[in-house]
Design a protein around this motif. Structure first.
Motif, PDB file in Angstrom:
ATOM      1  N   ALA A 213       0.824  -1.211   0.000  1.00  0.00           N
ATOM      2  CA  ALA A 213       0.000   0.000   0.000  1.00  0.00           C
ATOM      3  C   ALA A 213       0.859   1.263   0.000  1.00  0.00           C
ATOM      4  CB  ALA A 213      -0.935  -0.014   1.205  1.00  0.00           C
ATOM      5  N   VAL A 214       2.035   1.191   0.627  1.00  0.00           N
ATOM      6  CA  VAL A 214       2.898   2.367   0.751  1.00  0.00           C
ATOM      7  C   VAL A 214       3.510   2.749  -0.596  1.00  0.00           C
ATOM      8  CG1 VAL A 214       5.184   3.061   1.618  1.00  0.00           C
ATOM      9  CG2 VAL A 214       3.464   2.170   3.201  1.00  0.00           C
ATOM     10  N   LEU A 215       3.894   1.744  -1.379  1.00  0.00           N
ATOM     11  CA  LEU A 215       4.613   2.026  -2.619  1.00  0.00           C
ATOM     12  C   LEU A 215       3.663   2.555  -3.694  1.00  0.00           C
ATOM     13  CD1 LEU A 215       7.045  -0.982  -2.881  1.00  0.00           C
ATOM     14  CD2 LEU A 215       7.420   1.272  -1.907  1.00  0.00           C
ATOM     15  N   PRO A 216       4.191   3.384  -4.603  1.00  0.00           N
ATOM     16  CA  PRO A 216       3.348   3.904  -5.685  1.00  0.00           C
ATOM     17  C   PRO A 216       2.787   2.748  -6.524  1.00  0.00           C
ATOM     18  CG  PRO A 216       5.576   4.852  -5.752  1.00  0.00           C
ATOM     19  CD  PRO A 216       5.573   3.841  -4.678  1.00  0.00           C
ATOM     20  N   SER A 217       1.533   2.889  -6.964  1.00  0.00           N
ATOM     21  CA  SER A 217       0.891   1.777  -7.676  1.00  0.00           C
ATOM     22  C   SER A 217       1.453   1.588  -9.079  1.00  0.00           C
ATOM     23  CB  SER A 217      -0.619   2.003  -7.736  1.00  0.00           C
ATOM     24  OG  SER A 217      -0.862   3.233  -8.369  1.00  0.00           O
ATOM     25  N   THR A 218       2.268   2.542  -9.532  1.00  0.00           N
ATOM     26  CA  THR A 218       2.877   2.401 -10.859  1.00  0.00           C
ATOM     27  C   THR A 218       4.036   1.421 -10.844  1.00  0.00           C
ATOM     28  OG1 THR A 218       4.228   4.307 -10.270  1.00  0.00           O
ATOM     29  CG2 THR A 218       2.323   4.727 -11.663  1.00  0.00           C
ATOM     30  N   LEU A 219       4.503   1.066  -9.648  1.00  0.00           N
ATOM     31  CA  LEU A 219       5.680   0.216  -9.513  1.00  0.00           C
ATOM     32  C   LEU A 219       5.361  -1.238  -9.850  1.00  0.00           C
ATOM     33  CD1 LEU A 219       8.167   1.687  -8.438  1.00  0.00           C
ATOM     34  CD2 LEU A 219       7.862   0.487  -6.284  1.00  0.00           C
ATOM     35  N   PRO A 220       6.347  -1.975 -10.389  1.00  0.00           N
ATOM     36  CA  PRO A 220       6.112  -3.416 -10.533  1.00  0.00           C
ATOM     37  C   PRO A 220       5.969  -4.076  -9.159  1.00  0.00           C
ATOM     38  CG  PRO A 220       8.367  -2.821 -11.179  1.00  0.00           C
ATOM     39  CD  PRO A 220       7.643  -1.548 -10.906  1.00  0.00           C
ATOM     40  N   ASP A 221       5.486  -5.313  -9.146  1.00  0.00           N
ATOM     41  CA  ASP A 221       5.245  -6.033  -7.895  1.00  0.00           C
ATOM     42  C   ASP A 221       6.583  -6.448  -7.268  1.00  0.00           C
ATOM     43  OD1 ASP A 221       4.461  -7.618  -5.834  1.00  0.00           O
ATOM     44  OD2 ASP A 221       3.638  -9.224  -7.087  1.00  0.00           O
ATOM     45  N   VAL A 222       7.114  -5.580  -6.396  1.00  0.00           N
ATOM     46  CA  VAL A 222       8.457  -5.780  -5.839  1.00  0.00           C
ATOM     47  C   VAL A 222       8.533  -7.082  -5.043  1.00  0.00           C
ATOM     48  CG1 VAL A 222      10.177  -4.855  -4.253  1.00  0.00           C
ATOM     49  CG2 VAL A 222       8.949  -3.328  -5.788  1.00  0.00           C
ATOM     50  N   ILE A 223       7.496  -7.349  -4.238  1.00  0.00           N
ATOM     51  CA  ILE A 223       7.527  -8.562  -3.420  1.00  0.00           C
ATOM     52  C   ILE A 223       7.505  -9.804  -4.309  1.00  0.00           C
ATOM     53  CG2 ILE A 223       6.193  -9.932  -1.766  1.00  0.00           C
ATOM     54  CD1 ILE A 223       5.650  -7.460  -0.233  1.00  0.00           C
ATOM     55  N   GLY A 224       6.663  -9.740  -5.345  1.00  0.00           N
ATOM     56  CA  GLY A 224       6.609 -10.853  -6.287  1.00  0.00           C
ATOM     57  C   GLY A 224       7.972 -11.104  -6.921  1.00  0.00           C
ATOM     58  N   ILE A 225       8.645 -10.019  -7.335  1.00  0.00           N
ATOM     59  CA  ILE A 225       9.978 -10.157  -7.940  1.00  0.00           C
ATOM     60  C   ILE A 225      10.940 -10.798  -6.955  1.00  0.00           C
ATOM     61  CG2 ILE A 225      12.015  -8.851  -8.697  1.00  0.00           C
ATOM     62  CD1 ILE A 225      10.111  -6.812  -9.954  1.00  0.00           C
ATOM     63  N   GLU A 233      20.428 -19.337  -8.093  1.00  0.00           N
ATOM     64  CA  GLU A 233      20.367 -19.232  -9.564  1.00  0.00           C
ATOM     65  C   GLU A 233      20.792 -17.817  -9.936  1.00  0.00           C
ATOM     66  OE1 GLU A 233      16.335 -20.291 -10.487  1.00  0.00           O
ATOM     67  OE2 GLU A 233      16.528 -22.049  -9.189  1.00  0.00           O
ATOM     68  N   PRO A 234      22.076 -17.636 -10.301  1.00  0.00           N
ATOM     69  CA  PRO A 234      22.647 -16.293 -10.463  1.00  0.00           C
ATOM     70  C   PRO A 234      21.900 -15.391 -11.454  1.00  0.00           C
ATOM     71  CG  PRO A 234      24.381 -17.944 -10.431  1.00  0.00           C
ATOM     72  CD  PRO A 234      23.087 -18.700 -10.446  1.00  0.00           C
ATOM     73  N   ASP A 235      21.217 -15.969 -12.433  1.00  0.00           N
ATOM     74  CA  ASP A 235      20.543 -15.123 -13.424  1.00  0.00           C
ATOM     75  C   ASP A 235      19.119 -14.743 -13.022  1.00  0.00           C
ATOM     76  OD1 ASP A 235      22.770 -15.271 -15.008  1.00  0.00           O
ATOM     77  OD2 ASP A 235      22.064 -17.095 -16.040  1.00  0.00           O
ATOM     78  N   ALA A 240      13.982 -11.728 -13.534  1.00  0.00           N
ATOM     79  CA  ALA A 240      12.766 -11.228 -12.889  1.00  0.00           C
ATOM     80  C   ALA A 240      12.593  -9.726 -13.085  1.00  0.00           C
ATOM     81  CB  ALA A 240      12.791 -11.562 -11.390  1.00  0.00           C
ATOM     82  N   THR A 241      13.702  -9.000 -13.298  1.00  0.00           N
ATOM     83  CA  THR A 241      13.601  -7.546 -13.445  1.00  0.00           C
ATOM     84  C   THR A 241      13.766  -7.117 -14.892  1.00  0.00           C
ATOM     85  OG1 THR A 241      15.950  -7.371 -12.927  1.00  0.00           O
ATOM     86  CG2 THR A 241      14.419  -7.033 -11.103  1.00  0.00           C
ATOM     87  N   ALA A 242      13.594  -8.077 -15.823  1.00  0.00           N
ATOM     88  CA  ALA A 242      13.874  -7.790 -17.232  1.00  0.00           C
ATOM     89  C   ALA A 242      13.079  -6.591 -17.755  1.00  0.00           C
ATOM     90  CB  ALA A 242      13.598  -9.026 -18.073  1.00  0.00           C
ATOM     91  N   GLY A 243      11.808  -6.476 -17.341  1.00  0.00           N
ATOM     92  CA  GLY A 243      10.984  -5.410 -17.889  1.00  0.00           C
ATOM     93  C   GLY A 243      11.046  -4.102 -17.108  1.00  0.00           C
ATOM     94  N   ALA A 244      11.857  -4.060 -16.065  1.00  0.00           N
ATOM     95  CA  ALA A 244      11.832  -2.902 -15.161  1.00  0.00           C
ATOM     96  C   ALA A 244      12.426  -1.656 -15.818  1.00  0.00           C
ATOM     97  CB  ALA A 244      12.589  -3.230 -13.882  1.00  0.00           C
ATOM     98  N   ILE A 245      11.879  -0.513 -15.435  1.00  0.00           N
ATOM     99  CA  ILE A 245      12.414   0.755 -15.935  1.00  0.00           C
ATOM    100  C   ILE A 245      13.243   1.376 -14.818  1.00  0.00           C
ATOM    101  CG2 ILE A 245      11.814   3.036 -16.817  1.00  0.00           C
ATOM    102  CD1 ILE A 245       8.987   1.476 -17.432  1.00  0.00           C
ATOM    103  N   TRP A 246      14.543   1.472 -15.043  1.00  0.00           N
ATOM    104  CA  TRP A 246      15.446   1.940 -13.990  1.00  0.00           C
ATOM    105  C   TRP A 246      15.514   3.459 -14.000  1.00  0.00           C
ATOM    106  CZ3 TRP A 246      15.826  -1.915 -10.973  1.00  0.00           C
ATOM    107  CH2 TRP A 246      15.945  -3.215 -11.462  1.00  0.00           C
TER     108      TRP A 246
END
Lengths: 366, 214
Positions: A213-225, A233-235, A240-246
């Motif tokens: 609830a605290v994090l902005p809703s535009t963010l990907p699902d951080v807990i899920g990631i 598994e080093p990769d 899991a963050t392949a689509g993320a916008i840094w």
């Protein structure tokens, strides 16, 4: 059958301050046996027992912990008017004692301790050992100063695991994370600093619902990631963050560095044959701010709080005048006792027979 | 064995449809017996044992580890602040924690507040810069206002019909409340396979319902 009931329970005996617990024969001895077993085990592993006074200057503790943490300390003034506090944990005292030796280049330092620690509590029922925060508790732990790196981290996890075996604890699970990975991930995704702090506070409390609830809703699902990745598994993080916008390259690099050290740790843990006992959960966050790398908690069936905790604190010694990497762990002795002595160590140990009886009885239409 | 403590009453009634949609095993006779413990098999996983507990006791069972999971209202969690993991907002059994009173008292400074939630009520009125006397009661809080024991009540409001029937009005809504899935911290690690499957199925069922983002 007539039951006699004692109506006149005598009263008027002296009371105890909030949170202080008496130990009668039996418990007191069992606790001392556990303490001794841990001290002996650590001694054989090359950690020498040290001790310090129960009071520290508030100023000393504040070198290790932020100002807000002081709310939990039992504070008073000494005869000279200095603010002093009962130690809430041993690590700052050990760092204070070790700093002169670090300056004299007498490294590595491997020390153990077995002491009572104190914090303020509002709970009158002091038997919150098994499930919550006690005002006075016993910690037996080790600090290893002067060694950096994943191999040392893995050795500490191994030491901790062997200590649980020495205590006769059969099933334990060690949960490992990195103190800087989650904050760096959130910053890299562009979460503003104060929201990062709020989010981490939610995770420390174990409130995943509030974290979302605290994090902005535009963010990907951080807990899920974070729950989908494991340093075994080093990769997996990159996948899991392949689509993320840094949003921040420095934060992303910090995250990669933390991940890199976890991957090294995972491989060292595998080499030591500990993969079964050590799991990674990157949503684990501890409220102690001096951790710089490895953080971990050890759980056993039947007690809802960790029986042992630890982590790496490479920047703390510098606060005491002489920089050196360090890593440590502490067992919470009363919680260990609760695991060993619990009448039902796990929900499972209810035998099927007695459960059946309870079900039938209750089903009989009371 | 995975032990789940469910808060008796409205929470469990509202929860069961979601639990069924999530295809989690349930005993056939949960509603119509007076039994408090139920054990059911779960294909491919260890069996589930359900405990029906008083809502205020659910966090205690879970924090002491006699239950691995619990389902209970956020109001109870807020008041008790036990060491648990709060995993999912199940978005069922929704209601609000409100301050209410008789219409005539609205403009008066609050003096006495009757409530089942002494800590939360105290925190709320302090945040309003008001110093009040808290009167802890264990049920039928509205009565305190009607008979003049207190000039405010701090209580859960579901439909508002009880308030209305007693001539009370809501002054302020403090928290939105819903049922939460909570886990014992040790069980969350030691029984990870079962618990993450429960979480996955519940999340899936909620997504199907088009509930809040998880």
């Amino acid at each position: 059958m007539v039951m006699t009931v004692s109506v006149n329970v005598p009263s008027g005996f002296a009371d105890r301050p909030m949170g202080m617990q008496d130990s009668y024969p039996g418990f007191a001895k069992r606790r001392r046996v556990i303490e001794n077993r841990l001290v002996d085990f650590f001694d054989e592993a090359g950690y020498e027992l040290v001790s310090s006074g129960a009071f520290e200057f508030v100023d000393t503790l504040l070198r290790a912990r932020p100002f807000e943490a002081a709310r939990e300390w039992v504070q008073l003034f000494d005869g000279m008017g200095n603010a002093i506090a009962l130690r809430p944990e041993m690590t700052p005292s050990i760092a204070r004692m070790a700093a002169p030796l670090v300056t004299a280049a007498k490294l590595p330092i491997r020390w153990s301790y077995a002491e009572r620690v104190y914090r303020r509590t509002n709970d009158p029922a002091s038997l919150s050992w098994a499930s919550g925060k006690a005002a006075e508790s016993t910690q037996v732990g080790v600090e290893w100063i002067g060694e950096a790196g994943a191999t040392a981290d893995a050795q500490v996890l191994d030491l901790c695991h062997r200590a649980t075996l020495a205590l006769g604890l059969q099933e334990t699970q060690t949960v490992v994370s990195h103190a800087r990975l989650l904050p760096a991930l959130l910053k890299a995704l562009g979460v503003p600093g104060e929201l990062v702090a709020d989010g981490l506070a939610c995770l420390t409390r174990g409130d995943y619902v509030a974290f979302r609830a605290v994090l902005p809703s535009t963010l990907p699902d951080v807990i899920g990631i974070l729950q989908a990745v494991t340093p075994y598994e080093p990769d997996s993080l990159a996948d899991a963050t392949a689509g993320a916008i840094w949003q921040s390259e420095t934060a992303r690099q910090e995250m990669e560095a933390a991940w890199g050290s976890l991957v090294l740790l995972a491989s060292a843990v595998t080499d030591l044959g500990l993969k079964e006992q050590v799991m990674f959960d990157l949503t684990l966050h501890r409220d102690i701010t001096y951790y710089t790398g490895l953080v971990f908690e050890v759980f056993a069936p039947g007690v809802g709080a960790p029986i042992a905790l630890g982590g790496r604190y490479d920047d703390l010694l510098a606060q005491f005048g002489s920089a050196a990497p360090a890593v440590g762990l502490a067992f919470e002795v009363e919680r260990v006792l609760a695991v060993l002595g619990a009448p039902m160590t796990a929900a499972d140990t209810f035998s099927a027979g007695s459960l059946g009886a309870a079900v039938n009885h209750a089903g009989g239409g009371l | 064995m995975l032990t789940v403590a469910l808060a008796k009453g409205r929470t469990v009634d509202d929860l069961l449809p979601l639990w069924q949609e999530a295809q989690l095993p349930l005993p056939a006779d949960l509603d119509d017996t007076r039994a408090l413990v139920f054990e059911v098999a779960w294909d491919g996983y260890s069996p589930i044992r359900y405990l029906l507990a008083k809502p205020a006791d659910v966090p205690t069972y879970v924090s002491f580890g006699v239950a691995d999971l619990g389902v209970v209202g956020k109001d109870v969690l807020l008041e008790q602040q036990k060491e648990l993991y709060e995993l999912i907002d199940l978005a069922v059994s929704k209601c609000r924690l409100c301050v209410a009173g008789l219409p005539k008292d609205f403009d008066r400074r609050p003096e006495r507040v009757a409530t089942k939630y002494p800590k939360l009520a105290d925190a709320y009125f302090r945040s309003q810069g008001q110093s009040v006397e808290i009167v802890p009661l264990s049920g039928s809080i509205e009565l305190a206002s009607v008979i003049g024991l207190a000039d405010r009540i701090y209580d859960l409001v579901q439909t508002g019909s009880t308030l209305k029937a007693n001539g009370l009005v809501v002054y302020d809504t403090v928290h939105d409340i819903s049922a939460r899935l909570v886990a014992n911290r040790s069980s969350y690690r030691m029984k990870q396979r079962e618990i993450s499957e429960v979480v996955r199925r519940l999340n899936e069922a909620m997504a199907k319902r088009g509930a809040v983002r998880q």
